[in-house]
Design a protein around this motif. Structure first.
Motif, PDB file in Angstrom:
ATOM      1  N   ASN A  97     -10.484   3.955   4.667  1.00  0.00           N
ATOM      2  CA  ASN A  97      -9.787   2.918   5.439  1.00  0.00           C
ATOM      3  C   ASN A  97     -10.315   1.524   5.102  1.00  0.00           C
ATOM      4  OD1 ASN A  97      -8.172   4.770   6.816  1.00  0.00           O
ATOM      5  ND2 ASN A  97      -9.733   5.116   8.388  1.00  0.00           N
ATOM      6  N   LEU A  98     -11.648   1.418   4.922  1.00  0.00           N
ATOM      7  CA  LEU A  98     -12.234   0.128   4.536  1.00  0.00           C
ATOM      8  C   LEU A  98     -11.726  -0.305   3.155  1.00  0.00           C
ATOM      9  CD1 LEU A  98     -15.981   0.623   5.600  1.00  0.00           C
ATOM     10  CD2 LEU A  98     -14.242  -0.728   6.789  1.00  0.00           C
ATOM     11  N   ALA A  99     -11.645   0.661   2.235  1.00  0.00           N
ATOM     12  CA  ALA A  99     -11.199   0.348   0.877  1.00  0.00           C
ATOM     13  C   ALA A  99      -9.738  -0.087   0.853  1.00  0.00           C
ATOM     14  CB  ALA A  99     -11.412   1.556  -0.033  1.00  0.00           C
ATOM     15  N   LEU A 100      -8.903   0.542   1.648  1.00  0.00           N
ATOM     16  CA  LEU A 100      -7.495   0.140   1.739  1.00  0.00           C
ATOM     17  C   LEU A 100      -7.380  -1.307   2.198  1.00  0.00           C
ATOM     18  CD1 LEU A 100      -5.893   3.323   3.351  1.00  0.00           C
ATOM     19  CD2 LEU A 100      -5.297   2.374   1.120  1.00  0.00           C
ATOM     20  N   GLN A 101      -8.165  -1.660   3.200  1.00  0.00           N
ATOM     21  CA  GLN A 101      -8.133  -3.028   3.713  1.00  0.00           C
ATOM     22  C   GLN A 101      -8.649  -4.010   2.668  1.00  0.00           C
ATOM     23  OE1 GLN A 101      -6.775  -4.097   6.748  1.00  0.00           O
ATOM     24  NE2 GLN A 101      -6.960  -6.003   5.588  1.00  0.00           N
ATOM     25  N   MET A 102      -9.669  -3.603   1.934  1.00  0.00           N
ATOM     26  CA  MET A 102     -10.218  -4.462   0.892  1.00  0.00           C
ATOM     27  C   MET A 102      -9.178  -4.738  -0.195  1.00  0.00           C
ATOM     28  SD  MET A 102     -13.694  -3.878  -1.361  1.00  0.00           S
ATOM     29  CE  MET A 102     -13.179  -2.248  -1.935  1.00  0.00           C
ATOM     30  N   THR A 103      -8.463  -3.703  -0.622  1.00  0.00           N
ATOM     31  CA  THR A 103      -7.425  -3.880  -1.642  1.00  0.00           C
ATOM     32  C   THR A 103      -6.302  -4.779  -1.132  1.00  0.00           C
ATOM     33  OG1 THR A 103      -7.920  -1.705  -2.599  1.00  0.00           O
ATOM     34  CG2 THR A 103      -5.782  -2.672  -3.145  1.00  0.00           C
ATOM     35  N   ALA A 104      -5.921  -4.576   0.116  1.00  0.00           N
ATOM     36  CA  ALA A 104      -4.878  -5.415   0.716  1.00  0.00           C
ATOM     37  C   ALA A 104      -5.324  -6.874   0.763  1.00  0.00           C
ATOM     38  CB  ALA A 104      -4.535  -4.914   2.117  1.00  0.00           C
ATOM     39  N   ASN A 105      -6.586  -7.109   1.097  1.00  0.00           N
ATOM     40  CA  ASN A 105      -7.111  -8.475   1.150  1.00  0.00           C
ATOM     41  C   ASN A 105      -7.105  -9.129  -0.227  1.00  0.00           C
ATOM     42  OD1 ASN A 105      -7.585  -8.028   3.846  1.00  0.00           O
ATOM     43  ND2 ASN A 105      -9.814  -8.036   3.700  1.00  0.00           N
ATOM     44  N   LEU A 106      -7.488  -8.362  -1.249  1.00  0.00           N
ATOM     45  CA  LEU A 106      -7.625  -8.930  -2.588  1.00  0.00           C
ATOM     46  C   LEU A 106      -6.281  -9.184  -3.265  1.00  0.00           C
ATOM     47  CD1 LEU A 106     -10.664  -6.813  -3.840  1.00  0.00           C
ATOM     48  CD2 LEU A 106     -10.666  -9.253  -3.304  1.00  0.00           C
ATOM     49  N   CYS A 107      -5.325  -8.302  -3.041  1.00  0.00           N
ATOM     50  CA  CYS A 107      -3.999  -8.508  -3.630  1.00  0.00           C
ATOM     51  C   CYS A 107      -3.171  -9.492  -2.809  1.00  0.00           C
ATOM     52  CB  CYS A 107      -3.250  -7.176  -3.746  1.00  0.00           C
ATOM     53  SG  CYS A 107      -3.918  -6.055  -4.995  1.00  0.00           S
ATOM     54  N   ALA A 162      -1.974  -3.461  -9.919  1.00  0.00           N
ATOM     55  CA  ALA A 162      -2.784  -2.491  -9.176  1.00  0.00           C
ATOM     56  C   ALA A 162      -2.129  -1.112  -9.219  1.00  0.00           C
ATOM     57  CB  ALA A 162      -2.962  -2.942  -7.734  1.00  0.00           C
ATOM     58  N   GLU A 163      -0.812  -1.079  -9.063  1.00  0.00           N
ATOM     59  CA  GLU A 163      -0.087   0.200  -9.103  1.00  0.00           C
ATOM     60  C   GLU A 163      -0.200   0.846 -10.482  1.00  0.00           C
ATOM     61  OE1 GLU A 163       4.564   1.532  -9.098  1.00  0.00           O
ATOM     62  OE2 GLU A 163       3.927   0.228  -7.455  1.00  0.00           O
ATOM     63  N   LYS A 192       1.170   4.260  -2.795  1.00  0.00           N
ATOM     64  CA  LYS A 192       0.986   5.666  -2.409  1.00  0.00           C
ATOM     65  C   LYS A 192       2.163   6.521  -2.854  1.00  0.00           C
ATOM     66  CE  LYS A 192      -2.114   5.299   1.589  1.00  0.00           C
ATOM     67  NZ  LYS A 192      -2.271   5.571   3.031  1.00  0.00           N
ATOM     68  N   LYS A 193       3.360   5.990  -2.702  1.00  0.00           N
ATOM     69  CA  LYS A 193       4.561   6.729  -3.102  1.00  0.00           C
ATOM     70  C   LYS A 193       4.614   6.903  -4.620  1.00  0.00           C
ATOM     71  CE  LYS A 193       9.607   6.754  -2.612  1.00  0.00           C
ATOM     72  NZ  LYS A 193      10.786   6.059  -2.033  1.00  0.00           N
ATOM     73  N   ALA A 194       4.269   5.839  -5.347  1.00  0.00           N
ATOM     74  CA  ALA A 194       4.331   5.881  -6.808  1.00  0.00           C
ATOM     75  C   ALA A 194       3.328   6.870  -7.407  1.00  0.00           C
ATOM     76  CB  ALA A 194       4.082   4.482  -7.378  1.00  0.00           C
ATOM     77  N   ILE A 195       2.156   6.966  -6.785  1.00  0.00           N
ATOM     78  CA  ILE A 195       1.094   7.813  -7.363  1.00  0.00           C
ATOM     79  C   ILE A 195       1.110   9.238  -6.830  1.00  0.00           C
ATOM     80  CG2 ILE A 195      -0.391   5.801  -7.694  1.00  0.00           C
ATOM     81  CD1 ILE A 195      -2.074   6.737  -5.320  1.00  0.00           C
ATOM     82  N   GLU A 196       1.959   9.528  -5.865  1.00  0.00           N
ATOM     83  CA  GLU A 196       1.940  10.858  -5.243  1.00  0.00           C
ATOM     84  C   GLU A 196       2.126  12.004  -6.245  1.00  0.00           C
ATOM     85  OE1 GLU A 196       1.318  13.688  -2.411  1.00  0.00           O
ATOM     86  OE2 GLU A 196       0.836  11.546  -2.438  1.00  0.00           O
ATOM     87  N   PRO A 197       3.056  11.896  -7.225  1.00  0.00           N
ATOM     88  CA  PRO A 197       3.167  12.996  -8.199  1.00  0.00           C
ATOM     89  C   PRO A 197       1.867  13.257  -8.956  1.00  0.00           C
ATOM     90  CG  PRO A 197       5.101  11.594  -8.309  1.00  0.00           C
ATOM     91  CD  PRO A 197       4.109  10.884  -7.430  1.00  0.00           C
ATOM     92  N   LEU A 198       1.151  12.193  -9.314  1.00  0.00           N
ATOM     93  CA  LEU A 198      -0.119  12.361 -10.018  1.00  0.00           C
ATOM     94  C   LEU A 198      -1.180  12.954  -9.093  1.00  0.00           C
ATOM     95  CD1 LEU A 198      -0.165   8.982 -11.973  1.00  0.00           C
ATOM     96  CD2 LEU A 198       0.073  11.257 -12.971  1.00  0.00           C
ATOM     97  N   ARG A 199      -1.198  12.517  -7.854  1.00  0.00           N
ATOM     98  CA  ARG A 199      -2.143  13.071  -6.878  1.00  0.00           C
ATOM     99  C   ARG A 199      -1.900  14.567  -6.698  1.00  0.00           C
ATOM    100  NH1 ARG A 199      -2.086  12.475  -2.138  1.00  0.00           N
ATOM    101  NH2 ARG A 199      -4.278  12.627  -1.616  1.00  0.00           N
ATOM    102  N   GLN A 200      -0.648  14.960  -6.670  1.00  0.00           N
ATOM    103  CA  GLN A 200      -0.327  16.373  -6.500  1.00  0.00           C
ATOM    104  C   GLN A 200      -0.781  17.186  -7.713  1.00  0.00           C
ATOM    105  OE1 GLN A 200       0.704  18.020  -3.773  1.00  0.00           O
ATOM    106  NE2 GLN A 200       0.478  16.018  -2.761  1.00  0.00           N
ATOM    107  N   GLN A 201      -0.667  16.598  -8.902  1.00  0.00           N
ATOM    108  CA  GLN A 201      -1.167  17.285 -10.097  1.00  0.00           C
ATOM    109  C   GLN A 201      -2.666  17.520  -9.998  1.00  0.00           C
ATOM    110  OE1 GLN A 201       0.107  16.109 -14.104  1.00  0.00           O
ATOM    111  NE2 GLN A 201       1.649  14.783 -13.160  1.00  0.00           N
ATOM    112  N   ILE A 212       0.849  -1.199   0.000  1.00  0.00           N
ATOM    113  CA  ILE A 212       0.000   0.000   0.000  1.00  0.00           C
ATOM    114  C   ILE A 212       0.881   1.243   0.000  1.00  0.00           C
ATOM    115  CG2 ILE A 212      -1.640   1.366   1.364  1.00  0.00           C
ATOM    116  CD1 ILE A 212      -3.041  -0.989   0.178  1.00  0.00           C
ATOM    117  N   GLU A 213       1.889   1.250   0.848  1.00  0.00           N
ATOM    118  CA  GLU A 213       2.798   2.386   0.928  1.00  0.00           C
ATOM    119  C   GLU A 213       3.539   2.591  -0.381  1.00  0.00           C
ATOM    120  OE1 GLU A 213       3.008   4.655   3.234  1.00  0.00           O
ATOM    121  OE2 GLU A 213       1.420   3.622   4.333  1.00  0.00           O
ATOM    122  N   LYS A 214       3.911   1.509  -1.041  1.00  0.00           N
ATOM    123  CA  LYS A 214       4.621   1.604  -2.322  1.00  0.00           C
ATOM    124  C   LYS A 214       3.731   2.255  -3.382  1.00  0.00           C
ATOM    125  CE  LYS A 214       7.274  -1.248  -5.592  1.00  0.00           C
ATOM    126  NZ  LYS A 214       6.504  -0.972  -6.809  1.00  0.00           N
TER     127      LYS A 214
END
Length: 267
Positions: free
Chosen positions: A212-222, A232-233, A9-18, A5-7
């Motif tokens: 928070n629920l969605a983060l857990q759901m993604t973690a469960n599925l991957c 996913a990234e 978040k780090k990869a998409i941060e430039p796009l989020r900032q845009q 999840i942290e990886k």
């Protein structure tokens, strides 16, 4: 927090900032500008609901006879999100989906709802996206945004659906936009009170508990599947780029209506 999840978040941060720092927000000066924004953005609100229901269909049993399907933890996560998104309350305590609440906000401020309504009615009647886009004269950027979402829906890969649901939709409303809306609301409270409520509700419910629920759901599925996490990234990054393109389209439309040449990259 899960290292994958942290990886992401780090990869998409430039796009989020845009997205968070996009010029479209500062281009919204009054109710008329807000109308233009909403007429594009409503497509993203609608296809968010479709993505949500795709996840529920894939992760839970929605047919009869019923059989246990997947993880009970994951079923709980998606069902709780569905309840909040599909049957929340408006400012008067009436049950509404977030999409219906958004339509109410558009109607209150005088935004044109005919495009999205024709789109949905045509799609409901024949299931043909191209026909629905054509009949409703959907803006190209909104069409591309919806097309991408439904490409992921049709992939039947729950982990990708969950990824763009989690990272491509939540926590993308900047404080600056809220400030602009609040300023407009001071002068036109009877025109945008519902939209103001929608944004506040979105942040309260979607950006907090549901995130928070969605983060857990993604973690469960991957889970521990490295290929799933890699896909996913990449898919999340594509999703965020589609959001940037949608914002570019709104900004371009706003500038055209003012007969102003838009900035080259609108970022």
């Amino acid at each position: 927090m899960n290292e994958h999840i942290e990886k992401i978040k780090k990869a998409i941060e430039p796009l989020r900032q845009q997205i968070i720092n996009h010029k479209v927000y500062s281009a919204i000066k009054d109710v008329n500008d807000l109308k233009v924004f909403m007429q594009y953005h409503v497509y993203a609100v609608w296809d968010f609901m479709s993505l949500l229901k795709a996840l529920q269909n894939n992760l839970t049993c929605t047919t009869v006879p019923w059989f246990p399907k997947g993880s009970a933890d994951t079923r709980f996560l998606i069902n709780e999100i569905v309840v909040g998104e599909e049957s929340d309350v408006d400012s008067f305590g009436n049950r509404k989906s977030h999409f219906e609440l958004y339509l109410d906000a558009m109607q209150q401020c005088g935004a044109d709802t005919s495009q999205i309504e024709r789109f949905i009615e045509t799609l409901k009647n024949n299931g043909d996206f191209n026909a629905a886009f054509t009949v409703s004269n959907t803006p190209e950027e909104a069409r591309n945004f919806v097309d991408f979402t439904f490409k992921i829906i049709k992939s039947n890969k729950e982990y990708l659906q969950s990824a763009i649901f989690t990272f491509g939709r939540e926590d993308l409303i900047p404080a600056m936009f809220l400030s602009i809306v609040n300023d407009i609301h001071k002068n036109f409270p009877d025109s945008i009170s519902i939209f103001k409520y929608y944004l506040e509700r979105h942040i309260e419910v979607d950006g907090g508990h549901h995130s928070n629920l969605a983060l857990q759901m993604t973690a469960n599925l991957c889970d521990v599947n490295e290929q799933f996490w890699k896909e996913a990234e990449q898919t999340t990054m594509e999703s965020l780029q589609k959001r940037i393109d949608l914002w570019d389209g709104i900004y371009k439309q706003l500038m055209q209506e003012r007969k102003v040449e838009p900035a080259e990259h609108a970022l």
